[in-house]
Design a protein around this motif. Structure first.
Motif, PDB file in Angstrom:
ATOM      1  N   MET A   1      56.878 -11.307  43.519  1.00  7.62           N
ATOM      2  CA  MET A   1      58.302 -11.521  43.466  1.00  7.62           C
ATOM      3  C   MET A   1      58.964 -10.224  43.012  1.00  7.62           C
ATOM      4  SD  MET A   1      60.469 -14.704  42.005  1.00  7.62           S
ATOM      5  CE  MET A   1      59.102 -15.692  42.448  1.00  7.62           C
ATOM      6  N   LEU A   2      60.086  -9.928  43.636  1.00  8.90           N
ATOM      7  CA  LEU A   2      60.836  -8.717  43.309  1.00  8.90           C
ATOM      8  C   LEU A   2      62.192  -9.142  42.768  1.00  8.90           C
ATOM      9  CD1 LEU A   2      60.954  -5.588  43.505  1.00  8.90           C
ATOM     10  CD2 LEU A   2      61.843  -5.881  45.811  1.00  8.90           C
ATOM     11  N   VAL A   3      62.644  -8.497  41.683  1.00  9.14           N
ATOM     12  CA  VAL A   3      63.928  -8.824  41.066  1.00  9.14           C
ATOM     13  C   VAL A   3      64.767  -7.557  40.992  1.00  9.14           C
ATOM     14  CG1 VAL A   3      65.085  -9.691  38.997  1.00  9.14           C
ATOM     15  CG2 VAL A   3      62.853 -10.624  39.654  1.00  9.14           C
ATOM     16  N   ILE A   4      66.033  -7.661  41.441  1.00  8.16           N
ATOM     17  CA  ILE A   4      66.963  -6.548  41.304  1.00  8.16           C
ATOM     18  C   ILE A   4      68.239  -7.063  40.629  1.00  8.16           C
ATOM     19  CG2 ILE A   4      66.069  -5.309  43.302  1.00  8.16           C
ATOM     20  CD1 ILE A   4      68.677  -6.166  44.785  1.00  8.16           C
ATOM     21  N   THR A   5      69.008  -6.148  40.055  1.00  9.73           N
ATOM     22  CA  THR A   5      70.265  -6.486  39.411  1.00  9.73           C
ATOM     23  C   THR A   5      71.376  -5.677  40.065  1.00  9.73           C
ATOM     24  OG1 THR A   5      69.137  -6.921  37.324  1.00  9.73           O
ATOM     25  CG2 THR A   5      71.512  -6.551  37.222  1.00  9.73           C
ATOM     26  N   VAL A   6      72.468  -6.365  40.394  1.00  7.95           N
ATOM     27  CA  VAL A   6      73.637  -5.705  40.967  1.00  7.95           C
ATOM     28  C   VAL A   6      74.818  -5.991  40.045  1.00  7.95           C
ATOM     29  CG1 VAL A   6      75.175  -5.534  42.947  1.00  7.95           C
ATOM     30  CG2 VAL A   6      72.737  -5.979  43.309  1.00  7.95           C
ATOM     31  N   ASN A   7      75.360  -4.928  39.436  1.00  2.00           N
ATOM     32  CA  ASN A   7      76.516  -5.043  38.542  1.00  2.00           C
ATOM     33  C   ASN A   7      77.662  -4.234  39.119  1.00  2.00           C
ATOM     34  OD1 ASN A   7      75.367  -6.577  36.352  1.00  2.00           O
ATOM     35  ND2 ASN A   7      74.197  -4.751  35.838  1.00  2.00           N
ATOM     36  N   GLY A   8      78.871  -4.738  38.968  1.00  2.00           N
ATOM     37  CA  GLY A   8      80.049  -3.982  39.374  1.00  2.00           C
ATOM     38  C   GLY A   8      80.534  -4.364  40.752  1.00  2.00           C
ATOM     39  N   VAL A   9      81.442  -3.556  41.252  1.00  2.00           N
ATOM     40  CA  VAL A   9      82.106  -3.811  42.527  1.00  2.00           C
ATOM     41  C   VAL A   9      81.135  -3.632  43.691  1.00  2.00           C
ATOM     42  CG1 VAL A   9      83.973  -3.020  44.035  1.00  2.00           C
ATOM     43  CG2 VAL A   9      84.321  -3.083  41.569  1.00  2.00           C
ATOM     44  N   ILE A  10      81.246  -4.526  44.677  1.00  2.00           N
ATOM     45  CA  ILE A  10      80.436  -4.397  45.893  1.00  2.00           C
ATOM     46  C   ILE A  10      81.045  -3.291  46.748  1.00  2.00           C
ATOM     47  CG2 ILE A  10      79.694  -5.548  48.008  1.00  2.00           C
ATOM     48  CD1 ILE A  10      78.306  -6.579  45.479  1.00  2.00           C
ATOM     49  N   ASN A  11      80.208  -2.310  47.088  1.00  2.00           N
ATOM     50  CA  ASN A  11      80.645  -1.161  47.865  1.00  2.00           C
ATOM     51  C   ASN A  11      79.467  -0.686  48.719  1.00  2.00           C
ATOM     52  OD1 ASN A  11      78.934   0.446  46.212  1.00  2.00           O
ATOM     53  ND2 ASN A  11      80.542   0.631  44.689  1.00  2.00           N
ATOM     54  N   PRO A  12      79.622   0.384  49.484  1.00  2.00           N
ATOM     55  CA  PRO A  12      78.510   0.847  50.323  1.00  2.00           C
ATOM     56  C   PRO A  12      77.229   1.165  49.537  1.00  2.00           C
ATOM     57  CG  PRO A  12      80.538   1.835  51.084  1.00  2.00           C
ATOM     58  CD  PRO A  12      80.858   1.114  49.792  1.00  2.00           C
ATOM     59  N   VAL A  13      77.366   1.637  48.315  1.00  2.00           N
ATOM     60  CA  VAL A  13      76.176   1.959  47.510  1.00  2.00           C
ATOM     61  C   VAL A  13      75.414   0.684  47.153  1.00  2.00           C
ATOM     62  CG1 VAL A  13      75.371   2.931  45.331  1.00  2.00           C
ATOM     63  CG2 VAL A  13      77.174   4.081  46.608  1.00  2.00           C
ATOM     64  N   SER A  14      76.112  -0.343  46.691  1.00  2.00           N
ATOM     65  CA  SER A  14      75.431  -1.596  46.348  1.00  2.00           C
ATOM     66  C   SER A  14      74.872  -2.268  47.589  1.00  2.00           C
ATOM     67  CB  SER A  14      76.360  -2.538  45.574  1.00  2.00           C
ATOM     68  OG  SER A  14      77.556  -2.769  46.268  1.00  2.00           O
ATOM     69  N   SER A  15      75.569  -2.155  48.704  1.00  2.00           N
ATOM     70  CA  SER A  15      75.067  -2.712  49.968  1.00  2.00           C
ATOM     71  C   SER A  15      73.754  -2.051  50.376  1.00  2.00           C
ATOM     72  CB  SER A  15      76.125  -2.512  51.057  1.00  2.00           C
ATOM     73  OG  SER A  15      75.654  -2.926  52.302  1.00  2.00           O
ATOM     74  N   GLU A  16      73.695  -0.738  50.270  1.00  2.00           N
ATOM     75  CA  GLU A  16      72.462   0.000  50.612  1.00  2.00           C
ATOM     76  C   GLU A  16      71.339  -0.336  49.636  1.00  2.00           C
ATOM     77  OE1 GLU A  16      69.967   2.506  52.789  1.00  2.00           O
ATOM     78  OE2 GLU A  16      71.903   1.633  53.287  1.00  2.00           O
ATOM     79  N   TYR A  17      71.666  -0.495  48.366  1.00  2.00           N
ATOM     80  CA  TYR A  17      70.675  -0.864  47.348  1.00  2.00           C
ATOM     81  C   TYR A  17      70.031  -2.208  47.691  1.00  2.00           C
ATOM     82  CZ  TYR A  17      68.937  -2.233  42.697  1.00  2.00           C
ATOM     83  OH  TYR A  17      68.158  -2.648  41.641  1.00  2.00           O
ATOM     84  N   ILE A  18      70.847  -3.180  48.061  1.00  2.00           N
ATOM     85  CA  ILE A  18      70.325  -4.497  48.427  1.00  2.00           C
ATOM     86  C   ILE A  18      69.522  -4.404  49.718  1.00  2.00           C
ATOM     87  CG2 ILE A  18      70.997  -6.824  49.170  1.00  2.00           C
ATOM     88  CD1 ILE A  18      73.343  -6.574  47.123  1.00  2.00           C
TER      89      ILE A  18
END
Length: 66
Positions: free
Chosen positions: A1-18
């Motif tokens: 299982m893999l777990v990631i955390t996304v904090n803050g505004v959704i933008n191109p950087v968070s989209s690429e991270y996901i």
């Protein structure tokens, strides 16, 4: 299982991270990807890319909104 955390505004950087996390989860044959999400929202285009990636994912994705 893999777990990631996304904090803050959704933008191109968070989209690429996901996007990269979904690919990694698939590459390692993870049972699931858990996304811990803490965001007020963000860019519509980035959100749509995230939704597309989630729907296309071969790995189950669990999103926990905190």
């Amino acid at each position: 299982m893999l777990v990631i955390t996304v904090n803050g505004v959704i933008n191109p950087v968070s989209s690429e991270y996901i996007h990269k996390a979904i690919k990694k989860a698939s590459d390692i044959n993870a049972e699931a990807l858990i996304i811990e999400l803490d965001t007020p929202g963000g860019l519509d285009t980035s959100m749509r890319l995230i939704v597309k990636d989630i729907l296309d994912s071969p790995v189950p994705i669990i999103v926990y909104v905190s």
